[in-house]
Write an enzyme that holds these catalytic residues in place. Structure first.
Site, short mmCIF file in Angstrom:
data_model
loop_
_atom_site.label_atom_id
_atom_site.label_comp_id
_atom_site.label_asym_id
_atom_site.label_seq_id
_atom_site.Cartn_x
_atom_site.Cartn_y
_atom_site.Cartn_z
N CYS A 1 61.02 -29.84 79.03
CA CYS A 1 61.98 -29.04 78.24
C CYS A 1 63.42 -29.52 78.38
O CYS A 1 64.12 -29.74 77.38
CB CYS A 1 61.85 -27.56 78.60
SG CYS A 1 62.36 -27.15 80.29
N HIS B 1 63.23 -22.67 81.80
CA HIS B 1 62.89 -23.25 80.50
C HIS B 1 64.11 -23.22 79.59
O HIS B 1 64.99 -22.36 79.73
CB HIS B 1 61.74 -22.48 79.84
CG HIS B 1 61.21 -23.15 78.61
ND1 HIS B 1 60.54 -24.34 78.66
CD2 HIS B 1 61.25 -22.80 77.31
CE1 HIS B 1 60.19 -24.70 77.42
NE2 HIS B 1 60.61 -23.77 76.59
N HIS C 1 61.59 -26.98 71.05
CA HIS C 1 61.46 -27.11 72.51
C HIS C 1 60.16 -27.82 72.86
O HIS C 1 59.25 -27.95 72.03
CB HIS C 1 61.54 -25.74 73.21
CG HIS C 1 60.36 -24.86 72.97
ND1 HIS C 1 59.88 -23.96 73.92
CD2 HIS C 1 59.54 -24.70 71.89
CE1 HIS C 1 58.84 -23.30 73.42
NE2 HIS C 1 58.62 -23.72 72.20
#
Length: 377
Positions: free
Chosen positions: A289, A337, A349
């Site tokens: 990520c 994240h 993402h």
């Protein structure tokens, strides 16, 4: 004649034997307990929702551990570069030290050939001419001065070399410790991922199908929330345009230069859609990520730190209602994240292991999962 034996209470037969009522009750209790025991494993089996939560938690923990791995990896690279620089310096200084040692040796040999000490009267008497005496005296004077300078240089170089060797040794020790942290973080990630795969492998085909239905419902709810946010943002923009007097805003203005950079970052991110999530990866074939957001903004000329809990501090925090395309959206309390906001409640993402870079609602894990929004440039 009447029998003197007392009548037996009514009972049941078990395996051909008449049993008293009390024994019957006991047997009934045993049977019920046995049934309960047999039913216990089925009752203890987690529901699909619980399995899904465990798997999601394991993936989140793996992603958090991945940040630890990334940080250790980055630190290791810096320390290795520092160690290499120190070792090169030590090698150069050692070479100079050897040259200084050789120079001292040549002075010692010269003294031996010419005789130690300054010329005396006997040397003067043995000289062919007075000029020869003075020439020898001047040579010995220069030799002594140069020899003293060489000794000073040697001692200084030796001290500096020893100091650099100690620094290199300490840096090597620190590097070894960081490499150990790197291995630990890597093992943690692998363990979490293995546990998640094991949980999923225990599901039947029917359970996996039901799990897919649950996931689809979550996505539908996330899409609904994204649509609501898009409407709110559109209404806010419209109201701002209709307002004649300029209004003060608590959020940073999104100027044209930011919009230009954000467009470049988003164009890069869109080009990565479909590439696999791989923990620790920074491209070009796969990403995690924070590796994706770092690479996207680098394409726009902005350097972001490697890990999420550093990226969250690399810009200005704005409210979710004021989020603009290009902003970074962070998730969960441990900031494990991050995604790149594209507008209308959506982001690009790298979701998790086994998934691919994609567009998705920022509400993919519920509204409570959103930690903050940061404008990086």
């Amino acid at each position: 004649m009447a029998s003197h034996r007392k009548s037996r209470p009514a009972g049941t037969r078990v395996a051909g034997i008449r049993t008293p009522a009390l024994a019957t009750a006991a047997l009934t209790s045993v049977a019920l307990l046995s049934q309960s025991a047999n039913a216990a494993p089925a009752d203890d089996k987690p529901s699909l929702e619980e399995v899904e939560k465990k798997v999601d938690d394991l993936y989140r923990q793996a992603e958090s551990a991945t940040d630890g791995y990334n940080a250790a990896k980055e630190k290791t690279a810096k320390q290795r570069k520092q160690v290499d620089t120190l070792l090169d310096d030590v090698a150069q200084r050692t070479q100079k030290l050897n040259e200084a040692r050789e120079e001292l040796g040549s002075f010692a040999a010269a003294q031996y050939r010419t005789g130690a000490g300054a010329p005396d009267t006997a040397t003067f008497l043995l000289a062919d001419t007075p000029q020869d005496y003075f020439d020898q005296a001047q040579l010995m004077s220069r030799l002594t001065s140069r020899q003293k300078g060489a000794v000073d240089d040697y001692v200084s170089e030796q001290s500096a070399t020893m100091k650099k060797r100690q620094e290199a040794s300490q840096s090597l020790q620190t590097l070894n410790e960081t490499q150990s942290d790197l291995k630990t973080a890597k093992a943690t990630v692998q363990k979490k991922l293995a546990d998640a795969r094991e949980l999923l492998s225990e599901l039947t085909a029917q359970e996996k199908a039901r799990l897919a239905v649950i996931e689809k419902r979550k996505q539908q709810e996330a899409a609904r929330k994204a649509a609501e946010l898009a409407q709110q943002q559109a209404a806010a923009e419209k109201a701002a345009q209709e307002t004649t007097a300029p209004q003060e805003s608590t959020s940073p203005a999104t100027d044209s230069s930011y919009a230009t950079k954000a467009a470049k970052a988003l164009a890069f991110a869109r080009a990565q859609i479909g590439k696999p999530y791989v923990w620790g990866a920074t491209g070009p074939d796969s990403y995690d990520c924070s590796g994706l957001t770092q690479a996207a903004w680098k394409a726009a000329g902005v350097d972001l730190p490697r890990v999420t809990y550093d990226q969250v501090n690399a810009g200005t925090t704005v409210s979710l209602a004021d989020a603009q395309p290009g902003d970074l959206v962070f998730f969960y309390d441990d900031i494990s994240h991050v995604g790149l906001y594209i507008g209308n409640g959506m982001m690009i993402h790298a979701p998790k292991p086994g998934a691919y870079v994609r567009e998705e609602s920022i509400y993919y894990d519920g509204e409570s999962g959103i930690h903050s929004v940061v404008r990086p440039a």
